[in-house]
Design a protein around this motif. Structure first.
Motif, PDB file in Angstrom:
ATOM      1  N   PRO A  70       0.816  -1.217   0.000  1.00 43.76           N
ATOM      2  CA  PRO A  70       0.000   0.000   0.000  1.00 43.76           C
ATOM      3  C   PRO A  70       0.847   1.263   0.000  1.00 43.76           C
ATOM      4  O   PRO A  70       2.050   1.235   0.259  1.00 43.76           O
ATOM      5  N   GLY A  71       0.195   2.379  -0.273  1.00 45.54           N
ATOM      6  CA  GLY A  71       0.868   3.671  -0.225  1.00 45.54           C
ATOM      7  C   GLY A  71       2.044   3.724  -1.184  1.00 45.54           C
ATOM      8  O   GLY A  71       1.941   3.356  -2.351  1.00 45.54           O
ATOM      9  N   ARG A  72       3.179   4.166  -0.668  1.00 42.04           N
ATOM     10  CA  ARG A  72       4.365   4.305  -1.511  1.00 42.04           C
ATOM     11  C   ARG A  72       5.272   3.070  -1.485  1.00 42.04           C
ATOM     12  O   ARG A  72       6.390   3.105  -2.019  1.00 42.04           O
ATOM     13  N   GLN A  73       4.779   1.996  -0.874  1.00 43.36           N
ATOM     14  CA  GLN A  73       5.627   0.814  -0.783  1.00 43.36           C
ATOM     15  C   GLN A  73       6.057   0.292  -2.150  1.00 43.36           C
ATOM     16  O   GLN A  73       7.216  -0.102  -2.344  1.00 43.36           O
ATOM     17  N   ALA A  74       5.141   0.261  -3.111  1.00 41.83           N
ATOM     18  CA  ALA A  74       5.473  -0.248  -4.442  1.00 41.83           C
ATOM     19  C   ALA A  74       6.572   0.601  -5.079  1.00 41.83           C
ATOM     20  O   ALA A  74       7.480   0.081  -5.730  1.00 41.83           O
ATOM     21  N   PHE A  75       6.489   1.921  -4.872  1.00 42.37           N
ATOM     22  CA  PHE A  75       7.512   2.830  -5.405  1.00 42.37           C
ATOM     23  C   PHE A  75       8.853   2.550  -4.745  1.00 42.37           C
ATOM     24  O   PHE A  75       9.879   2.445  -5.416  1.00 42.37           O
ATOM     25  N   TRP A  76       8.882   2.407  -3.429  1.00 42.32           N
ATOM     26  CA  TRP A  76      10.140   2.152  -2.720  1.00 42.32           C
ATOM     27  C   TRP A  76      10.761   0.832  -3.162  1.00 42.32           C
ATOM     28  O   TRP A  76      11.974   0.758  -3.384  1.00 42.32           O
ATOM     29  N   TYR A  77       9.931  -0.200  -3.277  1.00 44.31           N
ATOM     30  CA  TYR A  77      10.434  -1.513  -3.711  1.00 44.31           C
ATOM     31  C   TYR A  77      11.050  -1.399  -5.102  1.00 44.31           C
ATOM     32  O   TYR A  77      12.149  -1.909  -5.349  1.00 44.31           O
ATOM     33  N   GLU A  78      10.352  -0.737  -6.010  1.00 42.26           N
ATOM     34  CA  GLU A  78      10.836  -0.631  -7.378  1.00 42.26           C
ATOM     35  C   GLU A  78      12.125   0.172  -7.459  1.00 42.26           C
ATOM     36  O   GLU A  78      13.024  -0.145  -8.247  1.00 42.26           O
ATOM     37  N   GLN A  79      12.259   1.210  -6.644  1.00 38.84           N
ATOM     38  CA  GLN A  79      13.494   1.999  -6.667  1.00 38.84           C
ATOM     39  C   GLN A  79      14.669   1.208  -6.111  1.00 38.84           C
ATOM     40  O   GLN A  79      15.794   1.316  -6.603  1.00 38.84           O
ATOM     41  N   ALA A  80      14.443   0.402  -5.089  1.00 36.88           N
ATOM     42  CA  ALA A  80      15.513  -0.461  -4.575  1.00 36.88           C
ATOM     43  C   ALA A  80      15.924  -1.474  -5.640  1.00 36.88           C
ATOM     44  O   ALA A  80      17.117  -1.746  -5.838  1.00 36.88           O
ATOM     45  N   ARG A  81      14.949  -2.008  -6.326  1.00 32.08           N
ATOM     46  CA  ARG A  81      15.223  -2.976  -7.405  1.00 32.08           C
ATOM     47  C   ARG A  81      15.986  -2.303  -8.546  1.00 32.08           C
ATOM     48  O   ARG A  81      16.973  -2.852  -9.057  1.00 32.08           O
ATOM     49  N   ASN A  82      15.539  -1.114  -8.926  1.00 29.36           N
ATOM     50  CA  ASN A  82      16.219  -0.365  -9.979  1.00 29.36           C
ATOM     51  C   ASN A  82      17.653  -0.039  -9.578  1.00 29.36           C
ATOM     52  O   ASN A  82      18.575  -0.133 -10.389  1.00 29.36           O
ATOM     53  N   PHE A  83      17.819   0.362  -8.321  1.00 24.06           N
ATOM     54  CA  PHE A  83      19.168   0.715  -7.888  1.00 24.06           C
ATOM     55  C   PHE A  83      20.076  -0.517  -7.909  1.00 24.06           C
ATOM     56  O   PHE A  83      21.248  -0.415  -8.271  1.00 24.06           O
ATOM     57  N   GLY A  84      19.550  -1.664  -7.521  1.00 24.26           N
ATOM     58  CA  GLY A  84      20.347  -2.892  -7.600  1.00 24.26           C
ATOM     59  C   GLY A  84      20.841  -3.143  -9.010  1.00 24.26           C
ATOM     60  O   GLY A  84      21.988  -3.562  -9.216  1.00 24.26           O
ATOM     61  N   ARG A  85      19.984  -2.894  -9.992  1.00 22.65           N
ATOM     62  CA  ARG A  85      20.376  -3.069 -11.389  1.00 22.65           C
ATOM     63  C   ARG A  85      21.442  -2.044 -11.792  1.00 22.65           C
ATOM     64  O   ARG A  85      22.488  -2.399 -12.358  1.00 22.65           O
ATOM     65  N   ILE A  86      21.152  -0.781 -11.507  1.00 19.30           N
ATOM     66  CA  ILE A  86      22.026   0.313 -11.939  1.00 19.30           C
ATOM     67  C   ILE A  86      23.421   0.171 -11.353  1.00 19.30           C
ATOM     68  O   ILE A  86      24.429   0.237 -12.065  1.00 19.30           O
ATOM     69  N   ALA A  87      23.493  -0.011 -10.041  1.00 14.33           N
ATOM     70  CA  ALA A  87      24.793  -0.103  -9.383  1.00 14.33           C
ATOM     71  C   ALA A  87      25.579  -1.310  -9.865  1.00 14.33           C
ATOM     72  O   ALA A  87      26.809  -1.249 -10.036  1.00 14.33           O
ATOM     73  N   SER A  88      24.888  -2.426 -10.102  1.00 12.81           N
ATOM     74  CA  SER A  88      25.568  -3.635 -10.555  1.00 12.81           C
ATOM     75  C   SER A  88      26.083  -3.491 -11.979  1.00 12.81           C
ATOM     76  O   SER A  88      27.175  -3.975 -12.315  1.00 12.81           O
ATOM     77  N   GLN A  89      25.317  -2.819 -12.834  1.00 16.13           N
ATOM     78  CA  GLN A  89      25.727  -2.626 -14.218  1.00 16.13           C
ATOM     79  C   GLN A  89      26.877  -1.635 -14.345  1.00 16.13           C
ATOM     80  O   GLN A  89      27.787  -1.827 -15.147  1.00 16.13           O
ATOM     81  N   ARG A  90      26.839  -0.588 -13.554  1.00 12.98           N
ATOM     82  CA  ARG A  90      27.772   0.522 -13.740  1.00 12.98           C
ATOM     83  C   ARG A  90      28.922   0.554 -12.742  1.00 12.98           C
ATOM     84  O   ARG A  90      29.907   1.259 -12.962  1.00 12.98           O
ATOM     85  N   GLY A  91      28.818  -0.198 -11.675  1.00 13.48           N
ATOM     86  CA  GLY A  91      29.784  -0.038 -10.597  1.00 13.48           C
ATOM     87  C   GLY A  91      30.958  -0.989 -10.596  1.00 13.48           C
ATOM     88  O   GLY A  91      31.919  -0.777  -9.857  1.00 13.48           O
ATOM     89  N   GLY A  92      30.909  -2.070 -11.373  1.00 11.56           N
ATOM     90  CA  GLY A  92      32.034  -2.983 -11.416  1.00 11.56           C
ATOM     91  C   GLY A  92      31.769  -4.375 -10.890  1.00 11.56           C
ATOM     92  O   GLY A  92      32.653  -5.230 -10.905  1.00 11.56           O
ATOM     93  N   ALA A  93      30.543  -4.651 -10.444  1.00 13.64           N
ATOM     94  CA  ALA A  93      30.233  -5.977  -9.905  1.00 13.64           C
ATOM     95  C   ALA A  93      30.230  -7.050 -10.989  1.00 13.64           C
ATOM     96  O   ALA A  93      30.417  -8.232 -10.707  1.00 13.64           O
ATOM     97  N   LEU A  94      30.016  -6.636 -12.249  1.00 15.40           N
ATOM     98  CA  LEU A  94      29.909  -7.592 -13.355  1.00 15.40           C
ATOM     99  C   LEU A  94      31.257  -7.976 -13.952  1.00 15.40           C
ATOM    100  O   LEU A  94      31.309  -8.821 -14.841  1.00 15.40           O
ATOM    101  N   ARG A  95      32.324  -7.383 -13.508  1.00 15.83           N
ATOM    102  CA  ARG A  95      33.622  -7.688 -14.088  1.00 15.83           C
ATOM    103  C   ARG A  95      33.989  -9.155 -13.838  1.00 15.83           C
ATOM    104  O   ARG A  95      33.941  -9.623 -12.709  1.00 15.83           O
ATOM    105  N   ILE A  96      34.353  -9.860 -14.903  1.00 12.22           N
ATOM    106  CA  ILE A  96      34.683 -11.284 -14.778  1.00 12.22           C
ATOM    107  C   ILE A  96      36.036 -11.582 -15.418  1.00 12.22           C
ATOM    108  O   ILE A  96      36.321 -12.703 -15.784  1.00 12.22           O
ATOM    109  N   THR A  97      36.887 -10.566 -15.550  1.00 12.35           N
ATOM    110  CA  THR A  97      38.181 -10.733 -16.211  1.00 12.35           C
ATOM    111  C   THR A  97      39.289 -11.091 -15.234  1.00 12.35           C
ATOM    112  O   THR A  97      40.445 -11.133 -15.599  1.00 12.35           O
ATOM    113  N   GLY A  98      38.931 -11.344 -13.985  1.00 13.50           N
ATOM    114  CA  GLY A  98      39.941 -11.631 -12.987  1.00 13.50           C
ATOM    115  C   GLY A  98      40.194 -10.469 -12.065  1.00 13.50           C
ATOM    116  O   GLY A  98      40.840 -10.613 -11.026  1.00 13.50           O
TER     117      GLY A  98
END
Length: 257
Positions: A70-98
């Motif tokens: 209810p309320g803004r919970q859906a918005f908060w959940y989606e922003q946390a989910r979005n941030f997980g994507r953004i930070a992982s894509q842009r921050g270096g977590a995906l590097r697999i070169t060693g």
């Protein structure tokens, strides 16, 4: 031979004869509390090193938030989910070169905002961490933290230490007592010089200003004006990432998807 075995049966059965490493009663005794504390540090530390996790971005927020709440919970959940994507894509977590992995999403491992942030990281193929805690009403890990990086602690202090020690940034979404505890713990460490300055962003300024007033603390002389610079507010996940970049978080362009 039987007589010999019978003669020392009491000695063989005595708790004192057990190997210390396999004697659970001994390991769980009061005198071994320091050893258990060390074990909780070492077990998580070894796993994080195996995964080459050099730094994290910690995401805090309410366990009671639901994706369709209810309320803004859906918005908060989606922003946390979005941030997980953004930070992982842009921050270096995906590097697999060693190379070492940087800015890996780390949460308290439970439901709500924690689940959402771990979920976002998983959706872009990045590892993420869940630092769970044993509670009277048993907390179970969410389904999105990387299994090898899903930990369970008995001691809040050791859990907090692991959350803080690799954190290069802190992003906090609305939550309750536990969220406030974690937020002020890290902010206080920075305020008192016990930890390096860590960019801290609170998403949804309206919520946070309704929960606590730093301006009131300042008015009554409880904090210094410079303490207000220990954190800032963001509208949403993209704004939070922009604020972190302004404060020194590196964007690894090669890791974008």
């Amino acid at each position: 031979m039987t007589d010999v075995l019978s003669a020392n049966a009491a000695q063989m059965a005595s708790p004192s004869y057990r190997l210390a490493a396999t004697d659970q009663d001994f390991l769980l005794s009061d005198s071994m509390r320091g050893v258990r504390f060390l074990l909780e540090y070492a077990k998580a530390e070894e796993a994080l090193r195996r995964w080459s996790v050099r730094s994290t971005i910690v995401v805090f927020g309410g366990a009671r938030v639901r994706e369709n709440g209810p309320g803004r919970q859906a918005f908060w959940y989606e922003q946390a989910r979005n941030f997980g994507r953004i930070a992982s894509q842009r921050g270096g977590a995906l590097r697999i070169t060693g190379d070492a992995r940087d800015n890996v999403i780390a949460t308290g491992g439970g439901p709500g905002i924690m689940e959402a942030a771990n979920r976002g990281a998983t959706e872009v193929g990045a590892p993420s961490i869940g630092f769970n805690i044993t509670l009277p009403a048993e907390q179970e890990p969410n389904a999105y933290s990387t299994p090898d990086l899903t930990f369970r602690f008995h001691y809040f202090a050791m859990r907090k230490m692991h959350l803080a020690m690799r954190a290069k940034a802190l992003v906090v979404l609305p939550g309750g007592f536990g969220t406030l505890d974690e937020l002020f713990e890290i902010v206080t460490l920075q305020q008192t010089g016990k930890a390096p300055l860590t960019p801290t962003v609170l998403i949804d300024e309206q919520y946070w200003r309704s929960v606590f007033s730093v301006d009131a603390m300042l008015e009554h002389g409880m904090v210094n004006p410079r303490d207000l610079e220990l954190f800032c507010y963001a509208r949403d996940a993209e704004d939070a990432w922009a604020k972190l970049e302004e404060r020194g978080i590196t964007c690894h362009a090669s890791a974008r998807i």
